[in-house]
Design a protein around this motif. Structure first.
Motif, PDB file in Angstrom:
ATOM      1  N   ALA A   1       0.851  -1.186   0.000  1.00  0.00           N
ATOM      2  CA  ALA A   1       0.000   0.000   0.000  1.00  0.00           C
ATOM      3  C   ALA A   1       0.890   1.241   0.000  1.00  0.00           C
ATOM      4  O   ALA A   1       2.050   1.181   0.405  1.00  0.00           O
ATOM      5  N   ALA A   2       0.328   2.346  -0.441  1.00  0.00           N
ATOM      6  CA  ALA A   2       1.098   3.593  -0.488  1.00  0.00           C
ATOM      7  C   ALA A   2       0.191   4.785  -0.192  1.00  0.00           C
ATOM      8  O   ALA A   2      -1.014   4.745  -0.436  1.00  0.00           O
ATOM      9  N   ARG A   3       0.833   5.819   0.357  1.00  0.00           N
ATOM     10  CA  ARG A   3       0.106   7.055   0.599  1.00  0.00           C
ATOM     11  C   ARG A   3       1.065   8.221   0.370  1.00  0.00           C
ATOM     12  O   ARG A   3       2.296   8.039   0.449  1.00  0.00           O
ATOM     13  N   GLU A   4       0.533   9.389   0.102  1.00  0.00           N
ATOM     14  CA  GLU A   4       1.382  10.541  -0.179  1.00  0.00           C
ATOM     15  C   GLU A   4       1.874  11.211   1.089  1.00  0.00           C
ATOM     16  O   GLU A   4       2.923  11.836   1.091  1.00  0.00           O
ATOM     17  N   SER A   5       1.149  11.042   2.184  1.00  0.00           N
ATOM     18  CA  SER A   5       1.582  11.611   3.453  1.00  0.00           C
ATOM     19  C   SER A   5       2.915  11.014   3.881  1.00  0.00           C
ATOM     20  O   SER A   5       3.270   9.896   3.495  1.00  0.00           O
ATOM     21  N   LEU A   6       3.666  11.770   4.692  1.00  0.00           N
ATOM     22  CA  LEU A   6       4.957  11.297   5.200  1.00  0.00           C
ATOM     23  C   LEU A   6       4.809  10.542   6.523  1.00  0.00           C
ATOM     24  O   LEU A   6       5.806  10.081   7.084  1.00  0.00           O
ATOM     25  N   ILE A   7       3.591  10.416   6.986  1.00  0.00           N
ATOM     26  CA  ILE A   7       3.346   9.722   8.246  1.00  0.00           C
ATOM     27  C   ILE A   7       3.079   8.250   7.962  1.00  0.00           C
ATOM     28  O   ILE A   7       2.229   7.900   7.142  1.00  0.00           O
ATOM     29  N   ILE A   8       3.796   7.386   8.675  1.00  0.00           N
ATOM     30  CA  ILE A   8       3.567   5.946   8.542  1.00  0.00           C
ATOM     31  C   ILE A   8       2.362   5.602   9.402  1.00  0.00           C
ATOM     32  O   ILE A   8       2.460   5.466  10.616  1.00  0.00           O
ATOM     33  N   SER A   9       1.230   5.468   8.763  1.00  0.00           N
ATOM     34  CA  SER A   9      -0.009   5.222   9.480  1.00  0.00           C
ATOM     35  C   SER A   9      -0.338   3.732   9.437  1.00  0.00           C
ATOM     36  O   SER A   9       0.043   3.033   8.511  1.00  0.00           O
ATOM     37  N   THR A  10      -1.030   3.262  10.454  1.00  0.00           N
ATOM     38  CA  THR A  10      -1.343   1.827  10.514  1.00  0.00           C
ATOM     39  C   THR A  10      -2.747   1.444  10.048  1.00  0.00           C
ATOM     40  O   THR A  10      -2.933   0.317   9.593  1.00  0.00           O
ATOM     41  N   PRO A  11      -3.762   2.273  10.135  1.00  0.00           N
ATOM     42  CA  PRO A  11      -5.071   1.855   9.641  1.00  0.00           C
ATOM     43  C   PRO A  11      -5.088   1.722   8.119  1.00  0.00           C
ATOM     44  O   PRO A  11      -4.600   2.608   7.416  1.00  0.00           O
TER      45      PRO A  11
ATOM     46  N   ASP B   1      -7.371   2.192   6.024  1.00  0.00           N
ATOM     47  CA  ASP B   1      -8.126   3.220   5.301  1.00  0.00           C
ATOM     48  C   ASP B   1      -7.343   4.511   5.111  1.00  0.00           C
ATOM     49  O   ASP B   1      -7.835   5.433   4.454  1.00  0.00           O
ATOM     50  N   GLN B   2      -6.157   4.571   5.658  1.00  0.00           N
ATOM     51  CA  GLN B   2      -5.305   5.741   5.449  1.00  0.00           C
ATOM     52  C   GLN B   2      -4.484   5.634   4.164  1.00  0.00           C
ATOM     53  O   GLN B   2      -3.734   6.557   3.841  1.00  0.00           O
ATOM     54  N   TYR B   3      -4.596   4.519   3.487  1.00  0.00           N
ATOM     55  CA  TYR B   3      -3.804   4.280   2.283  1.00  0.00           C
ATOM     56  C   TYR B   3      -4.727   4.218   1.062  1.00  0.00           C
ATOM     57  O   TYR B   3      -5.560   3.323   0.955  1.00  0.00           O
ATOM     58  N   PRO B   4      -4.580   5.144   0.139  1.00  0.00           N
ATOM     59  CA  PRO B   4      -5.457   5.159  -1.034  1.00  0.00           C
ATOM     60  C   PRO B   4      -5.031   4.220  -2.156  1.00  0.00           C
ATOM     61  O   PRO B   4      -5.825   3.914  -3.037  1.00  0.00           O
ATOM     62  N   TYR B   5      -3.780   3.794  -2.121  1.00  0.00           N
ATOM     63  CA  TYR B   5      -3.263   2.974  -3.222  1.00  0.00           C
ATOM     64  C   TYR B   5      -2.902   1.583  -2.717  1.00  0.00           C
ATOM     65  O   TYR B   5      -2.209   1.438  -1.697  1.00  0.00           O
ATOM     66  N   TRP B   6      -3.365   0.575  -3.472  1.00  0.00           N
ATOM     67  CA  TRP B   6      -3.175  -0.815  -3.062  1.00  0.00           C
ATOM     68  C   TRP B   6      -2.785  -1.681  -4.244  1.00  0.00           C
ATOM     69  O   TRP B   6      -3.220  -1.453  -5.372  1.00  0.00           O
ATOM     70  N   GLY B   7      -1.966  -2.681  -3.950  1.00  0.00           N
ATOM     71  CA  GLY B   7      -1.699  -3.703  -4.938  1.00  0.00           C
ATOM     72  C   GLY B   7      -2.735  -4.800  -4.855  1.00  0.00           C
ATOM     73  O   GLY B   7      -3.644  -4.755  -4.013  1.00  0.00           O
ATOM     74  N   GLN B   8      -2.589  -5.794  -5.720  1.00  0.00           N
ATOM     75  CA  GLN B   8      -3.549  -6.896  -5.792  1.00  0.00           C
ATOM     76  C   GLN B   8      -3.335  -7.936  -4.694  1.00  0.00           C
ATOM     77  O   GLN B   8      -4.235  -8.717  -4.412  1.00  0.00           O
TER      78      GLN B   8
END
Length: 124
Positions: free
Chosen positions: A97-107, A109-116
């Motif tokens: 998963a990936a997100r543009e924020s610099l914070i390493i978040s654990t939930p 739903d904080q990640y908009p991009y996902w692999g298969q």
């Protein structure tokens, strides 16, 4: 948009090692954090590890600390998860998963991009 493709899953014996790879494409330069999650049958998707792309700062779930190691390759827009001393409880589908924020978040739903996802199966 960011596209993520995982690879490296498979069947591994308990106690052995495995390396998962995740390559990002598209607007990969916008990525702040890449992370690995996993989901076993009947369970919630859970955070495993994350890495800040810019400086390599990492976070790990308590269940994998000391056994798993996350790394990244900036020129390749890639992140890797080294699974060592694999246990039966590590069996799951692993997602990058990936997100543009610099914070390493654990939930999740904080990640908009996902692999298969890539399956990790552990035999005893």
């Amino acid at each position: 948009q960011v596209q993520l493709i995982e690879s490296g899953g498979g069947l591994v014996q308990a106690g052995d090692s495995l390396r998962l790879s995740c390559v990002a494409s598209g607007r990969a330069l916008n990525i702040g954090v890449m992370a690995w999650f996993r989901q076993a049958p009947g369970k919630e998707r859970e955070f495993v590890s994350g890495i800040r792309r810019r400086d390599g700062t990492t976070e790990y779930a308590d269940s994998v600390k000391g056994r798993f190691r996350i790394s990244r390759d900036i020129p390749k827009n890639a992140a890797y998860l080294q699974l060592n001393n694999v246990k039966a409880d590590d069996a799951a589908v692993y997602y990058c998963a990936a997100r543009e924020s610099l914070i390493i978040s654990t939930p999740p739903d904080q990640y908009p991009y996902w692999g298969q996802g890539t399956q990790v199966t552990v035999s005893s």
